[in-house]
Every structure is written in structure tokens, then in C-alpha cells.
Design a protein around this motif. Structure first.
Motif, PDB file in Angstrom:
ATOM      1  N   ILE A 132     -41.207  36.827 -51.895  1.00  0.00           N
ATOM      2  CA  ILE A 132     -39.958  37.665 -51.667  1.00  0.00           C
ATOM      3  C   ILE A 132     -38.669  37.145 -52.113  1.00  0.00           C
ATOM      4  CG2 ILE A 132     -38.800  39.252 -50.486  1.00  0.00           C
ATOM      5  CD1 ILE A 132     -40.891  39.509 -48.409  1.00  0.00           C
ATOM      6  N   VAL A 162     -39.197  29.395 -45.882  1.00  0.00           N
ATOM      7  CA  VAL A 162     -37.787  30.043 -46.318  1.00  0.00           C
ATOM      8  C   VAL A 162     -37.002  28.978 -47.117  1.00  0.00           C
ATOM      9  CG1 VAL A 162     -35.678  31.175 -45.671  1.00  0.00           C
ATOM     10  CG2 VAL A 162     -37.798  31.556 -44.556  1.00  0.00           C
ATOM     11  N   MET A 177     -40.366  33.143 -48.972  1.00  0.00           N
ATOM     12  CA  MET A 177     -39.004  33.784 -49.137  1.00  0.00           C
ATOM     13  C   MET A 177     -38.053  32.981 -49.614  1.00  0.00           C
ATOM     14  SD  MET A 177     -38.717  36.335 -45.859  1.00  0.00           S
ATOM     15  CE  MET A 177     -39.780  35.320 -44.739  1.00  0.00           C
ATOM     16  N   LEU A 233     -35.887  39.420 -42.054  1.00  0.00           N
ATOM     17  CA  LEU A 233     -36.160  38.174 -42.038  1.00  0.00           C
ATOM     18  C   LEU A 233     -36.694  37.734 -40.944  1.00  0.00           C
ATOM     19  CD1 LEU A 233     -36.280  35.359 -43.622  1.00  0.00           C
ATOM     20  CD2 LEU A 233     -33.909  34.932 -42.624  1.00  0.00           C
ATOM     21  N   LEU A 255     -35.019  37.815 -50.823  1.00  0.00           N
ATOM     22  CA  LEU A 255     -33.969  38.547 -50.112  1.00  0.00           C
ATOM     23  C   LEU A 255     -32.799  38.430 -50.503  1.00  0.00           C
ATOM     24  CD1 LEU A 255     -33.719  40.552 -47.579  1.00  0.00           C
ATOM     25  CD2 LEU A 255     -33.957  38.596 -45.956  1.00  0.00           C
TER      26      LEU A 255
END
Ligand SMILES: NC(=O)c1ccc[n+]([C@@H]2O[C@H](COP(=O)([O-])OP(=O)(O)OC[C@H]3O[C@@H](n4cnc5c(N)ncnc54)[C@H](OP(=O)(O)O)[C@@H]3O)[C@@H](O)[C@H]2O)c1
Length: 272
Positions: free
Chosen positions: A6, A45, A31, A19, A8
Motif C-alpha cells: 500500500i 513501513v 506500506m 496505519l 498511504l
């Protein structure tokens, strides 16, 4: 949830709630988070501060748009220009109130890429995995893209799919904005408790505990809300006295109807 990639875009109040909810879920997606302020020390992340910093090897399945509508076109344009062919199988998932799928896909098309759009209206309880979202997929979305978005939202709460985009107006008024109505009730209960002699701490515990317990009953028991209400209401008792005020036509029934109508009208205005 499958291991999804993803991007974001926007990690403020709602993006941040998503999140945090995803990071606490059993199988967090990979992410890349585009935000000017948010930091996050997690192996799943990567934080970037501008669209041109997307890692070269990152091709998102879904780009979640959690910015304010006013900057959405700029964000879509710069991400589309950076990602180019890497958007080939991707879809946008907008959580913005208002902006239509057609207007968001048009912004990507203008920047040189065809990219279908889904819209969701989640709410902030997603941060603790207790959200509820409406989800709408434009006709050009594939089944895989719709399932990916459904799974992503399921990882942070319940998901209700709607078949018409206009149904998101009601979803926004009821569930997107809805936590604020409950928080207001908590504030008012606390104040009323204090006005009747309870300490601030006691009133806070009683108001929060009551809303939590009633919420759990609504969520976990099969009974409808009216049955649960009636079970609290002894004939001629204290609850009946309170409800005789709240249930007067010009009290809660009218106030709630006016509030939801105002939220729907505002969502329509935001859609332009
Ligand atoms: N809050 C809710 O409960 C809720 C619920 C459902 C849906 N929504 C929708 O979610 C959207 C965001 O709302 P919000 O309440 O989360 O607002 P917010 O807290 O202001 O979050 C927006 C985020 O986007 C960032 N941003 C702005 N311009 C950017 C750019 N060019 N590139 C990357 N990031 C950028 C902002 O950073 P800066 O602070 O630096 O500008 C901020 O972190 C809205 O469209 C709203 O309709 C919100």
C-alpha cells in the motif's frame, strides 16, 4: 489479509488511525507512507516526505488517499508521474468525504495513467481495530482490487459494501462522522454528572464505562436496540423519566434527524 503493498498518502487523523490499526493487525501490509510529519519505526513501513521519493522497487497494489480533498489532485498527479507504469495494476482507494471516483480517476488520467478508483468511508475507531467502513468500487475496478480493499478495511473493523456511490453520503453522515456524536454524548454525560455532585473523575469513568458497556451489548448480543433500551426502562422509574425528555419529538428524534441531514448536505457540497 494477504500481503498487500500500500502507498498511504496522508497520515493525519484518519490516515494515522488506519496505519496504527493495520500495524496492530495480524498480517500488516507492506506500506510506503507519504506524509510531511508522521514518523514510524516499523519494518513494514517506509516513510517518505514527497511523492518523488517512492522507492524504485515499490509498486503499490493500492494507493490510499487520506489527504484533504483540496490537495488530492496535486498528490495524484505527482504520484502518477513518479510511479508511471508501476500503476498498471493499481487502484486508488479514497477515504475522502465528497470527491467522486470519476473526478479522482480523471486526475490520474490527466497525468497519463488509467487507474480505477474505489471509495471507502472508514472511521477513527479503526485505530483499535473497531472501525466500520462503507466501501464502493467504481465499475472499472477488478474483483481483485475490490477484494484487496475489502480485506484491508476488514483488518481494522467491519466493512459494508454499497452498490451505489451516492450511498456513501449516508455512510459518511452515520459512521464516518458518527464517533464524534458518541464522544459528544460522553462529554455531555460527564458535565451533567458533575452538575449533580459527582467528581470529574467519577463522572468520566461512569460516562465512558456506560458507553463502552452499551456499545459491547449492541455489538455482541442479538437483540435490537429498542429491546435493549426497554430492558433498562422500569415502569415509572428513573430511565422512563429521562427518556420522557429525550424521546419527545422535538428533542432527540428531531435533533438526530437534523444532524444527519446536515452531514449528508455537507457531503453533497464537498462532492461539488
Ligand atoms: N478524521 C476522520 O474521522 C475522518 C473519517 C473519515 C474520512 N475522513 C477523510 O479523510 C481525509 C483526511 O482527513 P483527516 O481528518 O485525517 O485530516 P488531517 O488530519 O488534516 O490529515 C491529512 C494529512 O494529509 C497530509 N497532507 C497534506 N498535503 C499533503 C501532501 N501534498 N502530501 C502528503 N501528505 C499531505 C497532512 O499533512 P499536513 O498537516 O502537513 O498538511 C495531514 O497529515 C479527509 O478527506 C476526510 O474527509 C476523515
Amino acid at each position: 489479509m494477504p500481503s498487500t503493498s500500500i502507498l498511504l498518502a496522508g497520515c493525519g487523523k484518519l490516515g494515522g488511525a488506519l496505519l496504527d490499526g493495520w500495524l496492530a493487525s495480524p498480517n500488516p501490509p507492506r506500506m510506503v507512507v507519504l506524509d510531511r510529519h508522521r514518523n514510524c519505526d516499523n519494518e513494514n513501513v517506509t516513510i517518505i516526505r514527497s511523492a518523488d521519493s517512492v522507492p524504485d522497487d515499490f509498486a503499490p497494489d493500492i494507493i490510499v488517499l487520506a489527504v484533504k480533498p483540496a490537495v488530492a489532485d496535486d498528490v495524484i498527479t505527482s504520484l502518477t508521474q513518479t510511479l508511471g507504469q508501476r500503476l498498471e495494476n493499481a487502484a486508488f482507494l479514497s477515504v475522502m468525504a465528497g470527491r467522486t471516483c470519476a473526478s479522482l480517476s480523471a486526475a490520474a488520467q490527466k497525468a497519463g495513467q488509467k487507474c480505477p478508483t474505489l471509495r471507502a468511508m472508514p472511521n477513527t475507531p479503526s485505530t483499535i481495530g473497531a472501525g466500520v467502513s462503507g466501501l464502493y468500487a467504481a465499475p472499472d475496478c477488478t474483483e481483485t482490487q475490490t477484494r484487496l480493499c475489502h480485506d484491508l478495511l476488514s483488518a481494522v473493523g467491519d466493512v459494508v459494501e454499497v452498490s451505489e456511490e451516492k450511498d456513501l453520503l449516508g455512510v459518511t453522515a452515520l459512521a464516518g462522522s458518527g464517533p464524534a456524536y458518541v464522544f459528544l454524548l460522553a462529554e455531555l454525560l460527564e458535565k451533567a454528572g458533575q452538575a449533580h455532585g459527582l467528581s470529574a473523575e467519577t463522572a468520566r469513568r461512569l460516562a465512558r464505562g456506560t458507553i463502552y458497556g452499551a456499545g459491547r451489548m449492541l455489538n455482541e448480543l442479538p437483540d435490537d436496540a429498542e429491546t435493549l433500551r426497554k430492558a433498562v426502562t422500569s415502569p415509572n422509574g428513573t430511565t422512563a423519566a429521562a427518556l420522557s425528555e429525550l424521546m419527545q419529538e422535538e428533542a432527540w428524534p428531531r435533533a438526530v434527524d437534523k444532524a444527519i441531514s446536515a452531514a449528508v448536505r455537507r457531503a453533497e457540497e464537498l462532492a461539488g
